[in-house]
Scaffold this active site. Structure first.
Site, PDB file in Angstrom:
ATOM      1  N   ASP A  69      -0.771   5.534  -5.369  1.00  0.00           N
ATOM      2  CA  ASP A  69      -0.959   4.364  -4.508  1.00  0.00           C
ATOM      3  C   ASP A  69      -2.413   3.917  -4.475  1.00  0.00           C
ATOM      4  O   ASP A  69      -3.311   4.604  -4.975  1.00  0.00           O
ATOM      5  CB  ASP A  69      -0.455   4.638  -3.092  1.00  0.00           C
ATOM      6  CG  ASP A  69      -1.205   5.780  -2.409  1.00  0.00           C
ATOM      7  OD1 ASP A  69      -1.640   6.718  -3.112  1.00  0.00           O
ATOM      8  OD2 ASP A  69      -1.341   5.756  -1.170  1.00  0.00           O
ATOM      9  N   GLU A 136      -0.961   8.789  -0.901  1.00  0.00           N
ATOM     10  CA  GLU A 136      -2.159   9.531  -0.515  1.00  0.00           C
ATOM     11  C   GLU A 136      -2.976   8.783   0.529  1.00  0.00           C
ATOM     12  O   GLU A 136      -3.520   9.372   1.463  1.00  0.00           O
ATOM     13  CB  GLU A 136      -3.009   9.795  -1.763  1.00  0.00           C
ATOM     14  CG  GLU A 136      -4.190  10.730  -1.537  1.00  0.00           C
ATOM     15  CD  GLU A 136      -5.496  10.009  -1.220  1.00  0.00           C
ATOM     16  OE1 GLU A 136      -6.497  10.685  -0.963  1.00  0.00           O
ATOM     17  OE2 GLU A 136      -5.506   8.750  -1.230  1.00  0.00           O
TER      18      GLU A 136
END
Length: 466
Positions: A69, A136
């Protein structure tokens, strides 16, 4: 593809936190085209197994790790929809940048390096596991769900760092706290007069609330609250709304307040003019008239402004053990209040030491309690304690030397997934490094292309030494 070509391709794939199916599908397709086995776990973390090159079959395997991400922030006038649109990348004077958005080099660079490495005919390496975690940036969610067997090997290279020729051997732990207070809406006319104004503060540098916190960048929501406090000290002021910030791990670059004041526009502008003089280049502080609003009740408004001006903000303490390293910090990240009945303040705290983290969190709780805010906590993650005897650190130093660079070993104030990995798999040997990036988590994020080349060469050398 080389790493740069692969990175540019990755920037075309939407990957905001929690919505990473497209990038994972892309990586799975990459694995299948190359004949690599892959699997996912219940959290959607992706594991791709890459066989050793000839002559390295009996060498212990290595985990190459990054996250799928990115932090998605943009300017007010950017038309980009992060869920559907590519990142508008531009190359400028040796840097890769984005036009009006964050770039996503954090951590698209790890995905690009991993893929490029697997197709590089000049690379030699032991068996690899590409461990690509989800979400994350929204609390290390994917890493927190990993099982020990996901690592497969006992050595791990994390590619989620942003300083050239720096090997990270430890990181801060952190915690996010949210303070909420109920408020009662009351029409402004019930408590006197005053004209309604909208004040907007924008264009502040922002940045990563861990790795950039030592630069003392102004925090937009704290600055806005200070202005409201100072205006209220000059004449009666009724606060209608105060909003700013985007992500818990981003230093807020913008904030907006609506209020009624008995001061004239010229009197308010005189105050704002003094504030403007202290703002960095590129920042804007504007005032405009607006229609009648409903204001917060007086006690709630006062409590909200007091909380934002009393919470710890920025560096709390520097480390005595690691030179020029922040030990403990706090970042008031988001404020929301308005017509929904609640005032909400989100703040993240970080520290290299568990006891200092606990102390900073208690300071935040005490401020919230003092002003009638209930506190909720989330997204806690442990620190990664350095191991001076790490064999992988020694090999990483050698890899940099063999590429003509003397690397330094540091501890980073940002939170890395390595802290959770050490918790999940005790004894795992880890290092973290990456190419030079600046202003990550902001619209000014950029990646140094030459550093990208150098760091990729170091990664190849390190794997040849493993």
């Amino acid at each position: 593809m080389n790493w740069k070509e692969r990175f540019l391709e990755i920037t075309k794939i939407p990957r905001p936190s929690g919505k990473e199916d497209a990038i994972c599908a892309y990586l799975i397709d990459f694995a299948e085209k190359n004949g690599f086995a892959w699997q996912t776990d219940d959290a959607g973390n992706l594991m791709i197994d890459v066989p050793a090159t000839a002559g390295y079959e009996n060498h212990p395997g290595v985990v190459i790790q990054g996250h799928t991400d990115m932090v998605c922030v943009k300017t007010a006038d950017s038309p980009v929809n992060f869920e559907t649109d590519p990142i508008p990348v531009v190359e400028k004077e040796g840097w890769l940048c984005a036009d009006g958005t964050s770039l996503g080099a954090d951590n698209g660079i790890a995905l690009a390096y991993a893929a490029a490495l697997c197709e590089d005919s000049t690379a030699v390496h032991p068996a690899l596991r590409l461990l690509l975690t989800r979400c994350e940036e929204e609390g290390l969610c994917g890493a927190a769900a990993l099982h020990p067997e996901a690592f497969r090997y006992n050595r791990l290279i994390n590619l989620d760092s942003e300083e050239d020729a720096v090997i990270y051997a430890g990181c801060a732990g952190g915690l996010t706290l949210c303070g909420r207070r109920q408020r009662t809406a009351a029409a402004a006319g019930e408590r006197g007069g005053g004209r309604f104004y909208k004040m907007s503060l924008s264009g502040l540098p922002g940045g990563h609330s861990g790795s950039d916190i030592h630069q003392n960048r102004p925090n937009a929501i704290v600055e806005a609250a200070k202005i409201i406090r100072d205006l209220g000290g000059r004449a009666p002021l009724q606060l209608c709304s105060l909003a700013g910030g985007e992500k818990h791990n981003v230093i807020p670059s913008q904030a907006e307040a609506v209020f009624a004041s008995e001061l004239s526009g010229s009197e308010i502008e005189a105050v704002l003019s003094g504030v403007r003089d202290g703002l960095p280049a590129g920042a804007a502080l504007t005032l405009s008239g607006t229609g009648e609003e409903h204001s917060l009740d007086e006690s709630t408004a006062a409590a909200l402004v007091a909380v934002l001006t009393e919470l710890p903000c920025g560096v709390i303490e520097f480390s005595r053990e690691f030179e020029e390293t922040v030990e403990t910090s706090a970042n008031p990240a988001i404020v929301r209040c308005g017509s929904d009945g609640n005032s909400e303040v989100i703040i993240s705290v970080r520290s290299l030491a568990a006891e200092k983290l606990a102390s900073a969190a208690e300071t935040v709780r005490a401020v919230f309690r003092k002003h009638g805010f209930a506190t909720e906590e989330s997204d806690g993650y442990p620190a990664w304690t350095p191991n001076p005897q790490s064999p992988l650190i020694a090999l990483a130093r050698r890899a940099y030397r063999e590429n003509g660079t003397k690397a330094v070993v540091k501890v980073i104030h940002a939170g890395l997934e390595c802290g959770l990995f050490a918790d999940r798999k005790p004894g795992i040997d880890m290092v973290s490094f990456g190419p030079r990036m600046e202003n990550v988590h902001s619209v000014r994020e950029r990646l140094d292309i030459a550093s990208g080349d150098r760091t990729y060469a170091v990664l190849k050398t390190l794997l040849s030494l493993c």
